[in-house]
Design a protein around this motif. Structure first.
Motif, PDB file in Angstrom:
ATOM      1  N   THR A  38     118.977  27.756  70.167  1.00  0.00           N
ATOM      2  CA  THR A  38     118.317  27.017  71.262  1.00  0.00           C
ATOM      3  C   THR A  38     118.958  27.298  72.622  1.00  0.00           C
ATOM      4  O   THR A  38     118.300  27.135  73.646  1.00  0.00           O
ATOM      5  CB  THR A  38     118.319  25.497  71.009  1.00  0.00           C
ATOM      6  OG1 THR A  38     119.663  25.050  70.880  1.00  0.00           O
ATOM      7  CG2 THR A  38     117.528  25.152  69.766  1.00  0.00           C
ATOM      8  N   ASN A  59     101.840  32.416  65.518  1.00  0.00           N
ATOM      9  CA  ASN A  59     102.005  30.974  65.357  1.00  0.00           C
ATOM     10  C   ASN A  59     102.740  30.411  66.570  1.00  0.00           C
ATOM     11  O   ASN A  59     103.868  30.822  66.855  1.00  0.00           O
ATOM     12  CB  ASN A  59     102.799  30.648  64.087  1.00  0.00           C
ATOM     13  CG  ASN A  59     102.098  31.138  62.845  1.00  0.00           C
ATOM     14  OD1 ASN A  59     100.959  30.771  62.589  1.00  0.00           O
ATOM     15  ND2 ASN A  59     102.764  31.996  62.086  1.00  0.00           N
ATOM     16  N   ILE A  61     104.975  28.025  68.503  1.00  0.00           N
ATOM     17  CA  ILE A  61     106.106  27.157  68.191  1.00  0.00           C
ATOM     18  C   ILE A  61     106.328  26.285  69.421  1.00  0.00           C
ATOM     19  O   ILE A  61     106.483  26.802  70.535  1.00  0.00           O
ATOM     20  CB  ILE A  61     107.377  27.984  67.873  1.00  0.00           C
ATOM     21  CG1 ILE A  61     107.098  29.057  66.811  1.00  0.00           C
ATOM     22  CG2 ILE A  61     108.528  27.079  67.493  1.00  0.00           C
ATOM     23  CD1 ILE A  61     106.706  28.544  65.460  1.00  0.00           C
ATOM     24  N   SER A  62     106.352  24.981  69.229  1.00  0.00           N
ATOM     25  CA  SER A  62     106.359  24.081  70.381  1.00  0.00           C
ATOM     26  C   SER A  62     107.725  23.885  71.014  1.00  0.00           C
ATOM     27  O   SER A  62     107.813  23.449  72.162  1.00  0.00           O
ATOM     28  CB  SER A  62     105.784  22.715  69.984  1.00  0.00           C
ATOM     29  OG  SER A  62     106.596  22.111  69.005  1.00  0.00           O
ATOM     30  N   ASP A  63     108.785  24.211  70.293  1.00  0.00           N
ATOM     31  CA  ASP A  63     110.110  23.883  70.807  1.00  0.00           C
ATOM     32  C   ASP A  63     111.142  24.872  70.252  1.00  0.00           C
ATOM     33  O   ASP A  63     111.049  25.258  69.079  1.00  0.00           O
ATOM     34  CB  ASP A  63     110.452  22.451  70.367  1.00  0.00           C
ATOM     35  CG  ASP A  63     111.689  21.925  71.015  1.00  0.00           C
ATOM     36  OD1 ASP A  63     112.734  21.880  70.324  1.00  0.00           O
ATOM     37  OD2 ASP A  63     111.621  21.555  72.195  1.00  0.00           O
ATOM     38  N   SER A  65     114.023  24.315  69.172  1.00  0.00           N
ATOM     39  CA  SER A  65     114.694  23.771  67.989  1.00  0.00           C
ATOM     40  C   SER A  65     113.908  24.093  66.718  1.00  0.00           C
ATOM     41  O   SER A  65     114.495  24.218  65.636  1.00  0.00           O
ATOM     42  CB  SER A  65     114.917  22.263  68.131  1.00  0.00           C
ATOM     43  OG  SER A  65     113.686  21.593  68.235  1.00  0.00           O
ATOM     44  N   GLU A  66     112.587  24.266  66.829  1.00  0.00           N
ATOM     45  CA  GLU A  66     111.785  24.675  65.669  1.00  0.00           C
ATOM     46  C   GLU A  66     112.110  26.115  65.273  1.00  0.00           C
ATOM     47  O   GLU A  66     112.139  26.436  64.087  1.00  0.00           O
ATOM     48  CB  GLU A  66     110.294  24.538  65.971  1.00  0.00           C
ATOM     49  CG  GLU A  66     109.800  23.115  65.992  1.00  0.00           C
ATOM     50  CD  GLU A  66     108.301  23.043  66.176  1.00  0.00           C
ATOM     51  OE1 GLU A  66     107.575  23.810  65.500  1.00  0.00           O
ATOM     52  OE2 GLU A  66     107.865  22.239  67.009  1.00  0.00           O
ATOM     53  N   VAL A  67     112.330  26.979  66.259  1.00  0.00           N
ATOM     54  CA  VAL A  67     112.724  28.365  65.967  1.00  0.00           C
ATOM     55  C   VAL A  67     114.055  28.342  65.226  1.00  0.00           C
ATOM     56  O   VAL A  67     114.223  29.007  64.198  1.00  0.00           O
ATOM     57  CB  VAL A  67     112.838  29.203  67.259  1.00  0.00           C
ATOM     58  CG1 VAL A  67     113.371  30.596  66.953  1.00  0.00           C
ATOM     59  CG2 VAL A  67     111.516  29.275  67.983  1.00  0.00           C
ATOM     60  N   GLN A  68     114.993  27.560  65.743  1.00  0.00           N
ATOM     61  CA  GLN A  68     116.303  27.466  65.108  1.00  0.00           C
ATOM     62  C   GLN A  68     116.165  26.944  63.678  1.00  0.00           C
ATOM     63  O   GLN A  68     116.787  27.479  62.756  1.00  0.00           O
ATOM     64  CB  GLN A  68     117.200  26.539  65.928  1.00  0.00           C
ATOM     65  CG  GLN A  68     118.617  26.449  65.401  1.00  0.00           C
ATOM     66  CD  GLN A  68     119.538  25.808  66.407  1.00  0.00           C
ATOM     67  OE1 GLN A  68     119.591  26.234  67.553  1.00  0.00           O
ATOM     68  NE2 GLN A  68     120.250  24.784  65.983  1.00  0.00           N
ATOM     69  N   LYS A  69     115.339  25.935  63.460  1.00  0.00           N
ATOM     70  CA  LYS A  69     115.147  25.371  62.124  1.00  0.00           C
ATOM     71  C   LYS A  69     114.550  26.406  61.172  1.00  0.00           C
ATOM     72  O   LYS A  69     114.964  26.488  60.002  1.00  0.00           O
ATOM     73  CB  LYS A  69     114.246  24.149  62.206  1.00  0.00           C
ATOM     74  CG  LYS A  69     114.080  23.434  60.888  1.00  0.00           C
ATOM     75  CD  LYS A  69     113.223  22.192  61.032  1.00  0.00           C
ATOM     76  CE  LYS A  69     113.019  21.532  59.678  1.00  0.00           C
ATOM     77  NZ  LYS A  69     112.121  20.394  59.760  1.00  0.00           N
ATOM     78  N   ILE A  70     113.599  27.200  61.643  1.00  0.00           N
ATOM     79  CA  ILE A  70     113.002  28.259  60.809  1.00  0.00           C
ATOM     80  C   ILE A  70     114.087  29.216  60.327  1.00  0.00           C
ATOM     81  O   ILE A  70     114.164  29.548  59.148  1.00  0.00           O
ATOM     82  CB  ILE A  70     111.898  29.018  61.576  1.00  0.00           C
ATOM     83  CG1 ILE A  70     110.668  28.122  61.749  1.00  0.00           C
ATOM     84  CG2 ILE A  70     111.536  30.323  60.876  1.00  0.00           C
ATOM     85  CD1 ILE A  70     109.637  28.659  62.731  1.00  0.00           C
ATOM     86  N   THR A  73     116.582  27.380  57.830  1.00  0.00           N
ATOM     87  CA  THR A  73     116.089  26.896  56.533  1.00  0.00           C
ATOM     88  C   THR A  73     115.257  27.910  55.749  1.00  0.00           C
ATOM     89  O   THR A  73     115.175  27.810  54.534  1.00  0.00           O
ATOM     90  CB  THR A  73     115.247  25.613  56.712  1.00  0.00           C
ATOM     91  OG1 THR A  73     114.101  25.900  57.515  1.00  0.00           O
ATOM     92  CG2 THR A  73     116.077  24.499  57.340  1.00  0.00           C
TER      93      THR A  73
END
Length: 175
Positions: A38, A59, A61-63, A65-70, A73
């Motif tokens: 992030t 796709n 990605i709105s934020d 932190s979502e990239v980081q989560k992808i 995980t």
């Protein structure tokens, strides 16, 4: 104040893109550094509420932190091999989010917005321990709009801050 020379613009843009590529892709590939993903993106502020535009394989990605989560995980480990990049200055006087006193061009070119196009290959591993379980390399292309990190500018800036941040990102795997 005189405009920057074209040579200065090209040098600053090329150096910025090289520094960015050299830092960003190893961060994506290493599970131990993914907690920093992030930090590569712009952050909305009161003076500049703009959010980064991010698209991964179509796709939205709105934020960041979502990239980081992808990456944390869904991708145990990855190896990016950047084969080439190109960059160009979009705006030599990028002033978004600045106070009125700070408006205007800079002498060193550190207020530019830059487009960087990157291509290469990536290997996504099925597990970080099992090197034999890796997938075949896949080609990728990625386009970024990089903008100056205002927090990293000036003599009182904290050390270690990234000089350029992602305003827009579009990643595509090549089939």
């Amino acid at each position: 104040m005189a405009d920057l020379s074209e040579d200065t613009e090209v040098k600053v843009a090329t150096d910025a893109a090289q520094l960015f590529v050299d830092a960003f892709y190893p961060t994506l590939g290493n599970p131990k550094t993914r907690g920093n993903i992030t930090s590569f993106y712009i952050k909305p502020t009161l003076t500049s509420p703009q959010r980064p535009d991010i698209a991964l394989n179509g796709n939205v990605i709105s934020d960041p932190s979502e990239v980081q989560k992808i990456f944390e995980t869904q991708i145990p480990k990855a190896h990016y091999e950047v084969q080439s990049f190109d960059c160009h200055v979009i705006n030599p006087n990028y002033n978004v989010g600045l106070d009125d006193a700070e408006l205007g061009p800079s002498k060193d070119g550190k207020k530019m917005s830059i487009v960087a196009m990157v291509s290469g290959s990536v290997k996504y591993y099925k597990s970080s321990e099992d090197e034999e379980a890796r997938a075949e390399p896949r080609g990728f292309t990625e386009t970024f709009v990089l903008v100056p990190n205002q927090e990293a500018q000036g003599p009182k800036a904290a050390k270690g801050l990234k000089g350029w941040l992602i305003q827009s990102q579009n990643f595509r795997l090549v089939l």
